[in-house]
Design an enzyme around this catalytic site. Structure first.
Site, mmCIF file in Angstrom:
data_model
loop_
_atom_site.group_PDB
_atom_site.id
_atom_site.type_symbol
_atom_site.label_atom_id
_atom_site.label_comp_id
_atom_site.label_asym_id
_atom_site.label_seq_id
_atom_site.Cartn_x
_atom_site.Cartn_y
_atom_site.Cartn_z
ATOM 1 N N GLY A 1 0.799 -1.203 0.000
ATOM 2 C CA GLY A 1 0.000 0.000 0.000
ATOM 3 C C GLY A 1 0.838 1.262 0.000
ATOM 4 N N ASP B 1 11.808 -8.911 5.950
ATOM 5 C CA ASP B 1 11.964 -7.958 4.846
ATOM 6 C C ASP B 1 12.867 -6.803 5.272
ATOM 7 O OD1 ASP B 1 11.600 -7.157 2.231
ATOM 8 O OD2 ASP B 1 9.790 -6.004 2.659
#
Length: 648
Positions: free
Chosen positions: A344, A457
């Protein structure tokens, strides 16, 4: 009280490894230190939270002080100190003098006598939320008055405890809470002087802030606009057993002419009045408190303090109104867009009180249920560490899912480290501080928080830099929860950024804390070199960063890796960091160090590092896309795997 729910889970704040002398692993001093620390808090007759002891004789004598916050219970105090006695020698290996601070206790040891000696504060912590500019002066005046009163009470304490808490009315009908404490071996004058000095540091650390701390070896203070201590704790000043009882000052009064019988009647009369009046006053105060609470209770717009350590037990306490966020971001305008990620877009917002926030507008195809979303929000919001970006709240309305974070002004590390112009602002001292901060944030996720969390990540884009260039790990979109005794897991859905992914995860879907270690090693080498872990031309060759670093290390030319914009820096420190980076990216999972070991390596030059083995080279992969791009490999994706243990 809600404080009791978290008081058994103290957060480690900071340690100071004083370089006033070292000891060796097989020395008498170390044996004496171990003996003293193991027995420090074993005296169960002590229930006032102050332990001071020494062991053996000079030249190997060891002194230690354990001090708990005055509102914690004895068992919690001893638990906190036991944690500190195990952790501090690891954080300050071979140092003869060290201090460690938790939220609820302090541990200090030294080769010199430290009893009854006032020493200066060591560090500050400030709330990230600001006071409205139009009330700063009044707020500071109210704060000064409150601190002065609590300072006098704390300093007047006896040799068992010098501790005081209190509250006062602040502007805009808010309540201001404060705590002050000294080690009770100080004299009244020394305690007073120490706290005066700490108060003098408030303009430097916390001016215009809603809260802050000044913490040191001899005294500490804290103030906030929320209740952060146990208000039910006994705060009566305890005198020393060898001193006459302390009596509060009273106004002079004329000599009494009453007879003993008359005194008895008067005493009974006074007792009757007290018995009648106290319940009435308590009842009135309770009614007023309830009325105030009901009056001010409304959908929350103002985020909680960044330094709050009170556990959030309800997701609803974190929920924002969608209309509020839409106004704050100017209806998610492109002008406020900070960036776009795989999950997003992120927007800058400004609440009506002036608070700057970052809003992540999640993609609408996650398939996650409302209650599951709230539960995961609650977990992330309770992760509180100076090197993690703080989740302030969320918004959930129809298909809209928003995450509200603290705003970090300098954006992400990659905007500096890979920019030929901006990189000059990151000298070696700043880069080393960034490496240390990332390591401490990961250590918290892996070992020190109540949950074991694998980030999955970790990359330069997800390291944000605050106004002082301190790093904050961000974006837990791919993170996984582990049980505390769980070491590894596997997945059929391999998602992440390839240049940072450990080979066992990229090829087989296996991930563990060592997967994050690999990513950390890549980060360290990128920070040192200013190069991405992707293919780049070096002379006639095209190489990736890991193979280039390994080749130069093997040839004894590791300094070839260093960013050319680094004009000066500690060569030994840089070489040690290259060494640590190569240890982290070794192909064999078992050969990589843990985060606790890495933190020790960064802080102790007496610790001998193992020889690194060959790293995993991405040039050998058959994946032809840019290794720094985000990708997803999903041959056998299942519903159970999609939702298993992920964090928002």
């Amino acid at each position: 009280m809600f404080i009791a729910q978290v008081i058994a889970q103290p957060n480690f704040l900071y340690q100071s490894c004083l370089k006033n002398g070292n000891y060796t692993s097989n020395s008498t001093y170390k044996a004496n230190l171990n003996q003293l620390l193991s027995s420090l808090s074993s005296n169960t007759e002590i229930d006032y939270g102050f332990y001071n002891s020494s062991y053996c004789q000079n030249p190997d004598k060891v002194y230690a002080i354990g001090l708990c916050r005055g509102d914690v219970k004895p068992d919690v105090c001893r638990s906190c100190l036991n944690n500190a006695t195990n952790l501090l020698p690891l954080l300050c290996p071979n140092q003869k003098e060290a201090i460690g601070w938790y939220d609820y206790c302090m541990l200090r040891y030294s080769f010199r006598n430290i009893f009854g000696i006032k020493e200066n504060p060591s560090f500050y912590l400030s709330n990230t939320n600001n006071i409205s500019a139009n009330i700063v002066d009044q707020f500071n005046q109210d704060l000064r008055t409150l601190l002065d009163s609590q300072r006098n009470r704390a300093a007047a304490g006896g040799s068992l405890r010098k501790f005081a808490v209190g509250n006062a009315t602040a502007p805009n009908f808010q309540t201001l809470y404060a705590l002050m404490q000294c080690t009770p071996d100080l004299s009244q004058q020394d305690c007073n002087d120490c706290l005066v000095g700490s108060m003098g540091d408030i303009p430097q650390c916390c001016n215009g802030k809603q809260g802050g701390r000044v913490v040191g070896p001899s005294c500490n203070l804290r103030f906030e606009l929320y209740l952060f201590y146990d208000s039910t704790a006994d705060t009566v000043i305890q005198p020393s057993p060898s001193s006459p009882p302390l009596v509060p000052p009273v106004s002079p009064s004329p000599p009494s002419t009453n007879s003993p019988a008359a005194k008895g009647k008067e005493s009974n009369k006074s007792l009757t009045v007290i018995i009648i009046v106290v319940p009435i006053v308590a009842f009135v105060v309770l009614i007023i408190s309830i009325c105030i609470y009901l009056r001010v209770r409304k959908p929350r717009e103002k985020p909680e303090s960044d330094e709050a350590v009170d556990e959030i037990t309800s997701a609803e306490a974190l929920q924002y109104n969608f209309g509020t966020i839409r106004v704050a971001t100017d209806d998610f305008s492109d002008a406020n867009k900070l960036g776009q990620g795989g999950f997003g877009a992120v927007y800058k917002g400004k609440l009506s009180n002036g608070q700057i926030i970052a809003v992540k507008r999640l993609s609408r195809d996650s398939g996650q249920g409302e209650q599951e979303f709230k539960n995961e929000i609650l977990l992330v919001a309770n992760l509180q560490h100076r090197n993690l970006v703080r989740l302030l709240g969320f918004c959930l309305e129809r298909t809209e899912r928003l995450l509200i974070y603290e705003f970090v002004p300098n954006k992400s590390l990659d905007r500096f480290i890979f920019d030929p112009i901006k990189s000059v602002y990151l000298n070696w001292e700043k880069r080393y501080k960034i490496i240390e901060g990332i390591a401490r944030g990961l250590l918290y996720l892996h070992e020190d928080s109540r949950l074991r969390i694998i980030h999955r990540d970790l990359k330069t884009n997800n390291i944000l830099l605050d106004s002082n260039m301190n790093p904050k790990i961000a974006d837990f979109g791919l993170a996984k929860l582990f049980a505390l005794d769980q070491s590894e897991d596997n997945t059929n859905r391999i998602v992440g950024t390839f240049g940072y992914m450990a080979p066992e995860y990229a090829m087989h879907g296996q991930f563990s804390v060592k997967s994050d270690i690999f990513s950390f090693g890549v980060l360290v080498l990128e920070i040192i070199s200013g190069k991405k872990n992707s293919c780049f031309r070096h002379g006639e060759k095209i190489e990736d960063l890991l193979s280039y670093a390994w080749k130069n290390w093997r040839e004894g030319k590791a300094l070839n890796l260093v960013d050319s914009t680094l004009k000066a820096g500690s060569t030994n420190e840089i070489m040690r960091c290259i060494h640590i980076g190569l240890l982290c990216v070794q192909e064999n999972v078992a050969d990589r160090p843990t985060m606790s070991s890495i933190v020790l390596m960064l802080n102790s030059y007496s610790l001998t590092l193992p020889i690194p083995l060959q790293p995993a080279f991405f040039m050998h992969s058959n994946i032809e896309s840019d290794p720094s791009s985000q990708w997803e490999y999903d041959p056998k994706r299942t519903d159970s795997d999609q939702s298993k243990g992920s964090l928002v």
